[in-house]
Design a protein around this motif. Structure first.
Motif, PDB file in Angstrom:
ATOM      1  N   ALA A  75      19.040  59.791 -42.809  1.00 14.53           N
ATOM      2  CA  ALA A  75      18.741  60.846 -43.672  1.00 14.53           C
ATOM      3  C   ALA A  75      17.596  60.486 -44.456  1.00 14.53           C
ATOM      4  N   GLU A  76      17.712  59.159 -45.117  1.00 12.61           N
ATOM      5  CA  GLU A  76      16.398  58.743 -45.749  1.00 12.61           C
ATOM      6  C   GLU A  76      15.187  58.391 -44.850  1.00 12.61           C
ATOM      7  N   THR A  77      15.363  57.819 -43.548  1.00  7.59           N
ATOM      8  CA  THR A  77      14.532  57.972 -42.600  1.00  7.59           C
ATOM      9  C   THR A  77      13.572  59.295 -42.527  1.00  7.59           C
ATOM     10  N   GLU A  78      14.316  60.164 -42.493  1.00  5.15           N
ATOM     11  CA  GLU A  78      13.927  61.600 -42.010  1.00  5.15           C
ATOM     12  C   GLU A  78      13.221  61.743 -43.103  1.00  5.15           C
ATOM     13  N   LEU A  89      10.586  51.249 -42.767  1.00  2.00           N
ATOM     14  CA  LEU A  89      11.684  50.064 -42.095  1.00  2.00           C
ATOM     15  C   LEU A  89      12.941  50.843 -42.599  1.00  2.00           C
ATOM     16  N   LEU A  90      13.846  50.996 -41.530  1.00  2.00           N
ATOM     17  CA  LEU A  90      15.009  51.475 -41.433  1.00  2.00           C
ATOM     18  C   LEU A  90      15.749  50.029 -41.572  1.00  2.00           C
ATOM     19  N   ALA A  91      16.329  49.737 -42.785  1.00  2.00           N
ATOM     20  CA  ALA A  91      16.857  48.399 -42.912  1.00  2.00           C
ATOM     21  C   ALA A  91      18.396  48.354 -42.454  1.00  2.00           C
ATOM     22  N   ILE A 105      13.651  61.144 -34.371  1.00  2.00           N
ATOM     23  CA  ILE A 105      12.580  61.247 -35.549  1.00  2.00           C
ATOM     24  C   ILE A 105      11.722  60.555 -35.079  1.00  2.00           C
ATOM     25  N   ILE A 106      11.652  59.444 -34.351  1.00  2.00           N
ATOM     26  CA  ILE A 106      10.427  58.582 -33.758  1.00  2.00           C
ATOM     27  C   ILE A 106       9.320  59.905 -33.204  1.00  2.00           C
ATOM     28  N   ASP A 367      22.812  63.656 -48.301  1.00  2.00           N
ATOM     29  CA  ASP A 367      23.322  64.314 -47.001  1.00  2.00           C
ATOM     30  C   ASP A 367      23.004  63.445 -45.862  1.00  2.00           C
ATOM     31  N   ARG A 368      24.141  63.422 -44.882  1.00  2.00           N
ATOM     32  CA  ARG A 368      24.041  62.506 -43.784  1.00  2.00           C
ATOM     33  C   ARG A 368      23.066  63.038 -42.707  1.00  2.00           C
ATOM     34  N   PHE A 369      22.904  64.670 -42.815  1.00  2.00           N
ATOM     35  CA  PHE A 369      21.777  65.283 -41.930  1.00  2.00           C
ATOM     36  C   PHE A 369      20.967  66.049 -42.973  1.00  2.00           C
ATOM     37  N   ILE A 370      19.833  66.101 -42.622  1.00  2.00           N
ATOM     38  CA  ILE A 370      18.673  66.877 -43.579  1.00  2.00           C
ATOM     39  C   ILE A 370      18.329  68.172 -42.445  1.00  2.00           C
ATOM     40  N   SER A 371      17.739  67.908 -41.447  1.00  2.00           N
ATOM     41  CA  SER A 371      17.263  69.254 -40.565  1.00  2.00           C
ATOM     42  C   SER A 371      17.497  68.697 -39.151  1.00  2.00           C
ATOM     43  N   MET A 372      17.703  67.393 -38.770  1.00  2.00           N
ATOM     44  CA  MET A 372      17.700  66.983 -37.502  1.00  2.00           C
ATOM     45  C   MET A 372      18.950  66.256 -37.143  1.00  2.00           C
TER      46      MET A 372
END
Length: 372
Positions: A75-78, A89-91, A105-106, A367-372
């Motif tokens: 979710a933070e990535t999105e 960077l998704l750590a 997402i990519i 949230d665990r999910f935003i839109s995707m």
């Protein structure tokens, strides 16, 4: 009230339903400027968004030239991608559905460069296969364990992993990731010594990889406690996160970092159960509860409060029998640990010039999910 409480005074506090998270943007901006002043090059900053989880703070960071970010969840990535940041960077080492979501997402946000962590050849092989099926190249950072003992591979064993990853199709080995969150010494000199000792193994690995022709790897190192140390390494990217809001825990533990607390939790007295007790509307659903009871929040206008008990929606405090607290009185609280506290609130109420403005910074990535 103490002088510190007056600084955080909210004139129209009666309009705020509690418990509530409030944020002071002017202090957030000051903290960002202090971060910039503490490093030689803005391009070496890759702040973690785990604390605030908002578009609002992300945009403030972008405005000062920061375009590389670190995060820990999909979710933070999105969220970062929707802010059109340049580099994420998704750590985290994504496996199962997390990896599939990252791939989506990519593909959905081609203007942003994405990378994630890996500490296993087996996972790298799965990543390579899925990336090939989706006709893209996946950028990876090796997750190095320098003593945190949570995830990652020890530097002494990472050489073979790097060689193996180099041979996989659709995989680009982009860098090394080091989180030394176990190094938390109060004394900066001791913390520096321990940090440098742990980092020596990373430097040895880098030299060994160079001998095999694997060069120019990005190195992302540290969190908040070791930020002042890694900031002195001109070839390392730093990823502090808590600095934007700061908290009472880090304020006490790392006084050499001159950030100010920018987010508070506001609560009210809702009951007077006994002559020497009061009850607030601040349960452990409203403030991070992983610490012992008396190490969860510090009340600026009640520093001598005795913590008696906390349940889901209530916090019972003890005071001398001659206390003057009344039902409805407001308590200004500094969370000891702001990051998980923010995740308990869907929004932070904005305070400007001591006034609750009505604006809210939504904690979207809780949230665990935003839109995707």
């Amino acid at each position: 009230m103490s002088n510190k409480t007056i600084e955080y005074n909210i004139k129209n506090i009666e309009t705020l339903d509690t418990p509530a998270l409030v944020v002071f943007p002017s202090i957030v901006k000051q903290n960002i400027q202090k971060l910039l002043a503490s490093i030689d090059d803005v391009n070496r900053l890759r702040p973690h968004i785990k604390t605030h989880k908002t578009k609002d703070v992300t945009k403030l960071l972008q405005e000062v030239g920061i375009q590389k970010f670190k995060c820990a969840t999909i979710a933070e990535t999105e969220l970062l991608a929707t802010c059109e940041v340049e580099d994420v960077l998704l750590a985290y080492q994504p496996v199962g559905a997390k990896l599939l979501r990252l791939i989506d997402i990519i593909k959905h946000f081609p203007k942003t460069h994405f990378a994630c962590l890996v500490d296993s050849v087996a996972v790298g092989e799965v990543m390579s296969k899925i990336a090939l099926e989706n006709q893209l190249t996946l950028s990876l950072y090796i997750d190095l364990n320098v003593g945190m003992n949570r995830t990652g591979i020890v530097p002494e064993k990472a050489f073979d992993l790097a060689i193996a990853l180099q041979k996989l199709p659709t995989i680009k080995l982009e860098g090394l990731h080091i989180y030394d969150g176990h190094i938390r010494d109060f004394d900066l000199e001791i913390r520096t010594k321990n940090c440098n000792t742990a980092f020596q193994a990373v430097e040895n690995l880098v030299e060994k990889l160079k001998e095999e022709g694997i060069q120019n790897l990005n190195i992302v190192a540290g969190g908040t406690p070791t930020f002042p140390i890694h900031a002195q390494r001109t070839t390392v990217e730093c990823s502090p996160g808590t600095f934007v809001y700061w908290d009472k825990g880090y304020q006490d533990a790392y006084p050499e970092q001159d950030f100010e607390t920018a987010a508070l939790v506001i609560s009210r007295v809702i009951s007077l159960p006994d002559k020497d007790k009061i009850c607030l509307d601040l349960g452990h659903k409203s403030v991070a509860a992983e610490n012992p009871l008396d190490k969860r929040i510090f009340f600026l206008n009640a520093p001598d409060a005795i913590f008696i008990g906390q349940s889901e929606e209530h916090l019972v405090l003890g005071f001398p029998e001659n206390h003057t607290y009344q039902i409805g009185d407001v308590f200004y609280g500094l969370p000891i640990h702001i990051c998980p506290t923010c995740a308990l609130y869907e929004r932070a109420n904005v305070i400007e010039n001591e006034v609750l403005t009505g604006e809210q910074w939504k904690t979207i990535a809780r949230d665990r999910f935003i839109s995707m």
